[in-house]
Design a protein around this motif. Structure first.
Motif, PDB file in Angstrom:
ATOM      1  N   SER A 140     -41.014  11.228  37.337  1.00  0.00           N
ATOM      2  CA  SER A 140     -42.168  11.488  36.476  1.00  0.00           C
ATOM      3  C   SER A 140     -42.480  12.969  36.556  1.00  0.00           C
ATOM      4  CB  SER A 140     -43.387  10.686  36.949  1.00  0.00           C
ATOM      5  OG  SER A 140     -44.581  11.143  36.326  1.00  0.00           O
ATOM      6  N   ILE A 141     -43.130  13.500  35.524  1.00  0.00           N
ATOM      7  CA  ILE A 141     -43.580  14.882  35.629  1.00  0.00           C
ATOM      8  C   ILE A 141     -44.653  15.022  36.711  1.00  0.00           C
ATOM      9  CG2 ILE A 141     -42.946  15.473  33.271  1.00  0.00           C
ATOM     10  CD1 ILE A 141     -45.909  15.269  32.512  1.00  0.00           C
ATOM     11  N   ALA A 142     -45.255  13.890  37.108  1.00  0.00           N
ATOM     12  CA  ALA A 142     -46.217  13.924  38.214  1.00  0.00           C
ATOM     13  C   ALA A 142     -45.543  14.295  39.532  1.00  0.00           C
ATOM     14  CB  ALA A 142     -46.910  12.568  38.353  1.00  0.00           C
ATOM     15  N   ALA A 143     -44.220  14.179  39.591  1.00  0.00           N
ATOM     16  CA  ALA A 143     -43.493  14.606  40.787  1.00  0.00           C
ATOM     17  C   ALA A 143     -43.642  16.102  41.006  1.00  0.00           C
ATOM     18  CB  ALA A 143     -42.016  14.246  40.652  1.00  0.00           C
ATOM     19  N   PHE A 144     -43.883  16.839  39.911  1.00  0.00           N
ATOM     20  CA  PHE A 144     -43.930  18.299  39.966  1.00  0.00           C
ATOM     21  C   PHE A 144     -45.342  18.843  39.754  1.00  0.00           C
ATOM     22  CE2 PHE A 144     -40.005  16.756  37.939  1.00  0.00           C
ATOM     23  CZ  PHE A 144     -39.142  16.978  38.994  1.00  0.00           C
ATOM     24  N   GLU A 145     -46.176  18.117  39.008  1.00  0.00           N
ATOM     25  CA  GLU A 145     -47.551  18.563  38.737  1.00  0.00           C
ATOM     26  C   GLU A 145     -48.523  17.408  38.938  1.00  0.00           C
ATOM     27  OE1 GLU A 145     -46.207  19.111  34.916  1.00  0.00           O
ATOM     28  OE2 GLU A 145     -44.721  20.409  35.837  1.00  0.00           O
ATOM     29  N   GLY A 146     -48.459  16.801  40.103  1.00  0.00           N
ATOM     30  CA  GLY A 146     -49.347  15.676  40.359  1.00  0.00           C
ATOM     31  C   GLY A 146     -50.808  16.080  40.243  1.00  0.00           C
ATOM     32  N   GLN A 147     -51.586  15.216  39.623  1.00  0.00           N
ATOM     33  CA  GLN A 147     -52.999  15.501  39.409  1.00  0.00           C
ATOM     34  C   GLN A 147     -53.865  14.963  40.548  1.00  0.00           C
ATOM     35  OE1 GLN A 147     -53.077  13.710  35.341  1.00  0.00           O
ATOM     36  NE2 GLN A 147     -53.828  15.721  34.736  1.00  0.00           N
ATOM     37  N   ILE A 148     -55.112  15.413  40.578  1.00  0.00           N
ATOM     38  CA  ILE A 148     -56.069  14.900  41.555  1.00  0.00           C
ATOM     39  C   ILE A 148     -56.191  13.386  41.384  1.00  0.00           C
ATOM     40  CG2 ILE A 148     -58.525  14.878  42.179  1.00  0.00           C
ATOM     41  CD1 ILE A 148     -58.546  17.891  41.379  1.00  0.00           C
ATOM     42  N   GLY A 149     -56.081  12.675  42.475  1.00  0.00           N
ATOM     43  CA  GLY A 149     -56.118  11.215  42.424  1.00  0.00           C
ATOM     44  C   GLY A 149     -54.751  10.576  42.305  1.00  0.00           C
ATOM     45  N   GLN A 150     -53.696  11.412  42.157  1.00  0.00           N
ATOM     46  CA  GLN A 150     -52.340  10.876  41.981  1.00  0.00           C
ATOM     47  C   GLN A 150     -51.478  11.038  43.237  1.00  0.00           C
ATOM     48  OE1 GLN A 150     -50.553  12.872  38.577  1.00  0.00           O
ATOM     49  NE2 GLN A 150     -51.001  11.127  37.256  1.00  0.00           N
ATOM     50  N   ALA A 151     -52.080  11.193  44.393  1.00  0.00           N
ATOM     51  CA  ALA A 151     -51.292  11.474  45.597  1.00  0.00           C
ATOM     52  C   ALA A 151     -50.188  10.449  45.813  1.00  0.00           C
ATOM     53  CB  ALA A 151     -52.213  11.534  46.822  1.00  0.00           C
ATOM     54  N   ALA A 152     -50.517   9.183  45.712  1.00  0.00           N
ATOM     55  CA  ALA A 152     -49.521   8.139  45.967  1.00  0.00           C
ATOM     56  C   ALA A 152     -48.424   8.159  44.902  1.00  0.00           C
ATOM     57  CB  ALA A 152     -50.201   6.770  45.996  1.00  0.00           C
ATOM     58  N   TYR A 153     -48.832   8.186  43.642  1.00  0.00           N
ATOM     59  CA  TYR A 153     -47.851   8.146  42.551  1.00  0.00           C
ATOM     60  C   TYR A 153     -46.963   9.388  42.562  1.00  0.00           C
ATOM     61  CZ  TYR A 153     -46.012   7.464  37.827  1.00  0.00           C
ATOM     62  OH  TYR A 153     -45.181   7.278  36.753  1.00  0.00           O
ATOM     63  N   ALA A 154     -47.574  10.569  42.725  1.00  0.00           N
ATOM     64  CA  ALA A 154     -46.796  11.807  42.737  1.00  0.00           C
ATOM     65  C   ALA A 154     -45.831  11.831  43.920  1.00  0.00           C
ATOM     66  CB  ALA A 154     -47.733  13.020  42.782  1.00  0.00           C
ATOM     67  N   ALA A 155     -46.282  11.379  45.077  1.00  0.00           N
ATOM     68  CA  ALA A 155     -45.403  11.353  46.246  1.00  0.00           C
ATOM     69  C   ALA A 155     -44.225  10.421  46.030  1.00  0.00           C
ATOM     70  CB  ALA A 155     -46.194  10.929  47.479  1.00  0.00           C
ATOM     71  N   SER A 156     -44.487   9.269  45.430  1.00  0.00           N
ATOM     72  CA  SER A 156     -43.402   8.311  45.196  1.00  0.00           C
ATOM     73  C   SER A 156     -42.385   8.859  44.209  1.00  0.00           C
ATOM     74  CB  SER A 156     -43.968   6.974  44.698  1.00  0.00           C
ATOM     75  OG  SER A 156     -44.470   7.069  43.373  1.00  0.00           O
ATOM     76  N   LYS A 157     -42.862   9.506  43.147  1.00  0.00           N
ATOM     77  CA  LYS A 157     -41.948  10.028  42.130  1.00  0.00           C
ATOM     78  C   LYS A 157     -41.266  11.316  42.598  1.00  0.00           C
ATOM     79  CE  LYS A 157     -42.551   6.769  39.118  1.00  0.00           C
ATOM     80  NZ  LYS A 157     -41.443   5.842  38.783  1.00  0.00           N
ATOM     81  N   GLY A 158     -41.965  12.092  43.440  1.00  0.00           N
ATOM     82  CA  GLY A 158     -41.316  13.241  44.050  1.00  0.00           C
ATOM     83  C   GLY A 158     -40.168  12.803  44.940  1.00  0.00           C
ATOM     84  N   GLY A 159     -40.352  11.688  45.628  1.00  0.00           N
ATOM     85  CA  GLY A 159     -39.284  11.133  46.444  1.00  0.00           C
ATOM     86  C   GLY A 159     -38.084  10.725  45.610  1.00  0.00           C
ATOM     87  N   VAL A 160     -38.336  10.125  44.445  1.00  0.00           N
ATOM     88  CA  VAL A 160     -37.235   9.735  43.551  1.00  0.00           C
ATOM     89  C   VAL A 160     -36.466  10.970  43.097  1.00  0.00           C
ATOM     90  CG1 VAL A 160     -36.678   8.727  41.296  1.00  0.00           C
ATOM     91  CG2 VAL A 160     -38.341   7.598  42.784  1.00  0.00           C
ATOM     92  N   ALA A 161     -37.198  12.021  42.718  1.00  0.00           N
ATOM     93  CA  ALA A 161     -36.534  13.254  42.272  1.00  0.00           C
ATOM     94  C   ALA A 161     -35.703  13.859  43.406  1.00  0.00           C
ATOM     95  CB  ALA A 161     -37.571  14.259  41.775  1.00  0.00           C
ATOM     96  N   SER A 162     -36.245  13.883  44.622  1.00  0.00           N
ATOM     97  CA  SER A 162     -35.540  14.464  45.760  1.00  0.00           C
ATOM     98  C   SER A 162     -34.339  13.632  46.191  1.00  0.00           C
ATOM     99  CB  SER A 162     -36.490  14.621  46.949  1.00  0.00           C
ATOM    100  OG  SER A 162     -37.499  15.559  46.672  1.00  0.00           O
ATOM    101  N   LEU A 163     -34.380  12.349  45.898  1.00  0.00           N
ATOM    102  CA  LEU A 163     -33.282  11.445  46.233  1.00  0.00           C
ATOM    103  C   LEU A 163     -32.059  11.667  45.344  1.00  0.00           C
ATOM    104  CD1 LEU A 163     -32.352   8.819  47.769  1.00  0.00           C
ATOM    105  CD2 LEU A 163     -33.574   7.519  46.008  1.00  0.00           C
ATOM    106  N   THR A 164     -32.266  12.239  44.170  1.00  0.00           N
ATOM    107  CA  THR A 164     -31.219  12.290  43.157  1.00  0.00           C
ATOM    108  C   THR A 164     -29.968  13.040  43.601  1.00  0.00           C
ATOM    109  OG1 THR A 164     -32.964  12.222  41.482  1.00  0.00           O
ATOM    110  CG2 THR A 164     -30.762  12.857  40.738  1.00  0.00           C
ATOM    111  N   LEU A 165     -30.111  14.267  44.041  1.00  0.00           N
ATOM    112  CA  LEU A 165     -28.934  15.072  44.379  1.00  0.00           C
ATOM    113  C   LEU A 165     -28.184  14.539  45.598  1.00  0.00           C
ATOM    114  CD1 LEU A 165     -27.112  17.446  43.785  1.00  0.00           C
ATOM    115  CD2 LEU A 165     -28.683  18.903  45.087  1.00  0.00           C
TER     116      LEU A 165
END
Length: 253
Positions: A146-171
């Protein structure tokens, strides 16, 4: 990857991005296997597309192992996996009532990140037994960040962290699975017209669309599906997270 004749597992296939992707791949000739926690929804999607549907909890090892094993026995070894299953939870870390709910945070990580890895590990193992194409390809896995992986908004800590993990898992996953001829790519969608967003009031939807530079609208899930289809067909796309967002960048709140 030649889509026609391939077996494609799509998670979160009961609605939204998953249902649209399943329809797009089916239109290109894939045999669809629809996974969703909502078993009736998975089966409904599959029935429309001439495929099969399963009720699957992507965060549960036994559920995924059992379902993929059944797919291999009854239909064959998949060569495409698109992970669209996911949940959202909004909550401030320090709220009016006190600290954030740790169980809620863990549940988002468990479904969005661990669920993605769970599907990847089991399906990639099955894919490794496919006969390779002339180029050596045996499968492709597409995950949803999600773009929240890179610009997570206030209140999105859980969602942004989860999607940031997906992005980091890719390579690292792409590098490791290359020996098996399996590609790994992630898509980071922006503001899309999924059931979650479409349930918001019209004025909120219009406000979200207005923040997108171009086109000034919510994304159509079919556009996600077409990108997933192109990733399947273009084997030079590997180890990357691709934004599909109309150039929007999320504000802090």
């Amino acid at each position: 990857m030649i889509i026609k004749g391939s077996i494609a597992i799509v998670t979160g296939a009961a609605s939204g991005l998953g249902a649209a992707t399943a329809a797009t791949l089916a239109g290109a000739g894939a045999r669809i296997v629809a996974f969703d926690l909502n078993e009736a929804g998975a089966k409904a999607t599959a029935e429309k597309l001439g495929g099969i549907g399963f009720g699957v909890d992507v965060s549960n090892a036994a559920s995924v192992e059992g379902a993929v094993s059944e797919v291999v026995k009854s239909v064959g070894i998949p060569s495409i996996l698109v992970n669209c299953a996911g949940i959202v939870h909004g909550e401030r870390i320090v709220g009016r009532e006190g600290p954030a709910d740790l169980d809620a945070f863990a549940r988002v990580i468990n479904v969005n990140l661990i669920g993605t890895f769970n599907m990847m590990r089991v399906t990639a193992t099955a894919m490794s037994r496919n006969e390779p194409s002339p180029s050596g390809e045996r499968g492709v896995i597409i995950n949803t960040a999600s773009i929240a992986a890179f610009e997570g908004q206030i209140g999105q800590a859980a969602y942004a962290a989860s999607k940031g993990g997906v992005a980091s898992l890719t390579l690292p996953a792409a590098r490791e699975l290359s020996r098996h001829g399996v590609r790994v790519v992630s898509i980071a969608p922006g503001l899309f017209g999924t059931p979650m967003l479409m349930g918001l009031p019209d004025e909120v939807q219009e406000s979200l669309a207005a923040n997108t530079p171009f086109p000034k609208r919510l994304g159509d899930p079919a556009e996600y599906g077409r990108l997933a289809m192109h990733i399947c067909e273009n084997e030079m796309i590997n180890g990357e997270t691709i934004r599909i967002d109309g150039a929007v960048r999320l504000e802090p709140k």
